[in-house]
Design an enzyme around this catalytic site. Structure first.
Site, short mmCIF file in Angstrom:
data_model
loop_
_atom_site.label_atom_id
_atom_site.label_comp_id
_atom_site.label_asym_id
_atom_site.label_seq_id
_atom_site.Cartn_x
_atom_site.Cartn_y
_atom_site.Cartn_z
N GLU A 158 3.04 51.87 33.30
CA GLU A 158 4.43 51.15 33.60
C GLU A 158 4.23 49.90 34.37
O GLU A 158 4.75 49.89 35.52
CB GLU A 158 5.46 52.20 34.11
CG GLU A 158 5.67 53.37 33.37
CD GLU A 158 6.99 54.11 34.04
OE1 GLU A 158 7.34 54.10 35.07
OE2 GLU A 158 7.69 54.69 32.96
N GLU A 315 6.51 59.21 27.37
CA GLU A 315 6.97 60.05 28.53
C GLU A 315 8.38 60.58 28.06
O GLU A 315 9.20 59.56 27.51
CB GLU A 315 6.81 59.58 29.78
CG GLU A 315 5.57 59.50 30.49
CD GLU A 315 5.64 58.66 32.03
OE1 GLU A 315 6.63 58.84 32.32
OE2 GLU A 315 4.60 58.11 31.92
#
Ligand code: GLA
Ligand code: ZN
Length: 689
Positions: A158, A315
């Site tokens: 991220e 995710e």
């Protein structure tokens, strides 16, 4: 033109199912690691993401590498038929590195350098950090290049945020010099004569700061562009050794939906496959089906980031997260529904954060496949197991895609400019919400949609929708014009065609370069307070099936039809009788302008009218109940239809077509079927003709 994309890695022609796995937290409890392997099989998991935050375990002291534990994990995974989505560890670094090389620590916008801690907070310009990441990545690639478990590279974690250190300031200035060539050009583009902000030397330029320059919109915009460029360069530096040593292992990084800090249209170009982390707040204040359509919108962006290529759901949580206002567990059925929703829109994986709940620290109460209780007899584990079993039956779906007739523009730079503008009303911008409002009527009808950038090719679409196209970069209006001239249908909303790529207003009348195409001049815009409304009254032969009166709220553009024809008018206030909806014949096509932000019923009726008029293909020919969508994937031979019920109660759906079979049971399906609460049905249909 339909084709089937190859699997993400041909080594595994199946759906990937698994999650973030942190064995480094359990090395002192080998029985746990052993149990993990048993549980992975039970949960029908075949891919684990390892190494994401393992740097301290891989290089406990500078230059001393300890791969032995990871060797064992990789071997164990391979021996148990589980692949590794192997991460580079740059998302967090060991303390020794921050201590010895403070330049790796990020500097905030207020110019304070952070202390060591947390994660996702490195300087992306620092040559030390670039060297250190390139080195550890090279070591990982050298060590595991031929390992049977290695399937995909997961670059960092991220990427996000900004660094304002001296190194970044210098890099920013260099980038600006390349972009503008001269200070004069930069001063012009940023309109710096305003408030005496003219720069007379490059060294005077600083990134935006709360206690410094924050008022130059051109600077703010370019800084965001630079942050994307610099993050992408950092990422490329990470990728270089991997591509060199493992050219056949695809590379991805996990993105964050419509996170506004990075222009993912740019970053995606450097990746083999895109992936994202999806955490929708199900069962909240917003009805699940409405939220579901917003999530679908994002999934569609991810399919389009690589032009239709399947993406990875890197995710998602099997249950709850630990960071939302209210961290609600998924209700029965929601895990299967939200997982298959990703698949319906083009995901070739369903992965989780996280495999096992950690015992301590920040994320110990975040949902996981394996709970603190440690065994498989939990509701959540069974939900995961069920998804695993379903995915094992969907091999035929791998690599399939969809070719929608409709496209909606979602553009990061446009979002930045809209977010930064002074005026209108802070809370009434809602660029994302406006895009989803245009998307939802198609979702509800089972009409597939691509979500693209303003730089994408429009040629393959029949209907192109540009919600709040505030910024129009060079060439975009020309390409829209060609699209319409050739017979395409274009829809723009209020507050479009206002600024250029430097955030300078178009002179000579809004919507600037779109004015001819839309055939109107937007003179002013009214901004309404909460509770204030206007009404939109369609003219009798409006051609798009609008009837009755609609409510307008928040934003009402006050336009003059030039060559455009008026299809609806405002019913109140000093602009009563002025156009609220117009259409302009342009070449062989048409360009509609929706001047006000309207109630859902307007969007629904208007797009129903367009869809009918254009004869847009629906996944099923029948009417879907509210809260149910139908999505499609195909390889040109077979069609895979995903019926998804986002209502907490059963809904009946008429499938309309012949020859469908339930992919999970093999049973023929026709007529009307009942989808239970949050129910799903995956149908296979050989394409007619
Ligand atoms: C992000 C991160 C993960 C984890 C989850 C929690 O997606 O990538 O490491 O923190 O959030 O939801
Ligand atoms: Zn920096």
């Amino acid at each position: 033109m339909t084709k089937r994309y190859p699997p993400i890695n041909p080594k595994c022609p199946h759906f990937l199912h698994g999650g973030d796995y942190n064995p480094e937290q359990w090395l002192h409890m080998p029985e746990v690691l052993k149990e993990d392997l048993r549980l992975m099989k039970l949960a029908h998991c075949n891919a684990m993401s390892v190494g994401i935050f393992s740097w301290a375990a891989l290089e406990p002291e500078e230059g001393r590498f300890t791969f032995d534990w990871l060797d064992r994990v990789m071997d164990d995974l391979a021996n148990n038929g589980v692949f590794a989505v192997l991460a580079t560890p740059s998302g967090a670094r060991p303390a020794w590195m921050s201590q010895k090389y403070p330049e790796v620590l990020r500097v905030n916008a207020d110019r304070t350098r952070i202390l060591h801690g947390a994660r996702h907070n490195h300087c992306y310009t620092s040559s030390v950090y670039r060297e250190k990441t390139a080195l550890i990545n090279r070591k990982l690639a050298e060590r595991y290049r031929n390992h049977p478990a290695l399937l995909v590279w997961h670059i960092s974690n991220e990427y996000g945020g900004q660094c304002h250190c001296a190194l970044c300031q210098d890099a920013f200035r260099t980038w600006l010099k390349e972009r503008y060539g001269s200070l004069e050009a930069l001063n012009q583009a940023w309109w710096t004569a305003f408030w005496s902000h003219t720069y007379t030397d490059w060294s005077q330029i600083e990134s935006p700061a709360p206690h410094g320059e924050w008022a130059i919109h051109g600077l703010n915009l370019d800084w965001k562009r630079f942050v994307t460029r610099q993050t992408t360069q950092f990422m490329k530096n990470e990728i270089t050794p991997l591509r060199e040593l493992t050219p056949n292992v695809p590379v991805t990084t996990n993105m964050m939906g419509t996170y506004s800090g990075l222009n993912y249209w740019k970053m995606a170009a450097e990746l083999d496959v895109v992936s994202w982390d999806s955490y929708a707040p199900w069962h909240g204040v917003e009805e699940d089906w409405k939220l579901g359509s917003s999530v679908s919108f994002i999934h569609d962006i991810y399919r389009c980031l690589k032009g239709g290529r399947p993406f990875m759901l890197m995710e998602s949580t099997p249950s709850n997260v630990n960071w939302q206002e209210v961290c609600k567990p998924k209700r029965p059925g929601m895990h299967r529904l939200s997982s298959l929703q990703a698949v319906a829109h083009g995901a070739d994986t369903v992965q989780y954060f996280q495999w096992r709940k950690s015992r301590g620290s920040f994320e110990k109460f975040h949902g996981a496949v394996v709970d603190h209780v440690g065994h498989e007899n939990t509701r959540v584990f069974h939900d995961v197991e069920e998804v695993g079993q379903i995915l094992e039956k969907l091999d035929a779906v791998i690599g399939t895609t969809v070719h929608p007739e409709v496209a909606i523009i979602y553009d990061w730079e446009n979002e930045w400019a809209i977010g930064d503008l002074q005026g209108l009303s802070r809370k009434r911008r809602d660029y994302g919400g406006t895009c989803v409002a245009q998307y939802r009527p198609f979702w509800s009808r089972g009409v597939p949609v691509d979500v693209i950038s303003m730089d994408s090719d429009f040629a393959s679409y029949r209907l192109l929708i540009a919600p709040i196209l505030y910024m129009v970069r060079p060439g975009v209006a020309e390409r829209i014009g060609k699209f319409v001239e050739k017979g395409g249908t274009f829809v723009a909303t209020y507050w479009s065609g206002i600024v250029n790529e430097s955030d300078l207003c178009f002179l000579g009348g809004f919507p600037g370069p779109l004015r001819k195409i839309l055939g109107l001049w937007a003179e002013e815009i009214d901004v309404l307070h909460d509770g204030q409304t206007n009404v939109v009254i369609p003219v009798s032969k409006n051609g798009v099936g609008l009837t009755g009166r609609y409510k307008a709220r928040e934003l009402c553009d006050l336009i003059h039809a030039e060559s455009a024809q008026v299809l609806a008018k405002y019913g109140l206030d000093f602009y009563k009788g002025r156009p609220a909806l117009t259409v302009n014949e342009f070449g062989k096509g048409r360009a509609y302008y929706i001047a006000s932000r309207n109630d859902d019923r307007f969007d629904d009726d208007f797009y129903e009218g367009l869809a009918r008029g254009l004869g847009l293909k629906r996944v099923l020919g029948t009417r879907l109940p509210k809260g149910v969508t139908a999505q499609l994937r195909t390889d040109g031979k077979d069609e895979f239809v995903f019926l998804l019920n986002f209502q907490p109660a059963a809904r009946r759906v008429n499938v309309g077509r012949e020859g469908l079979s339930d992919m999970l049971t093999g049973k023929i399906v026709n007529g009307t079927v009942t989808l239970p609460a949050y129910g799903t049905l995956i149908l296979r249909c050989p394409r007619a003709g």
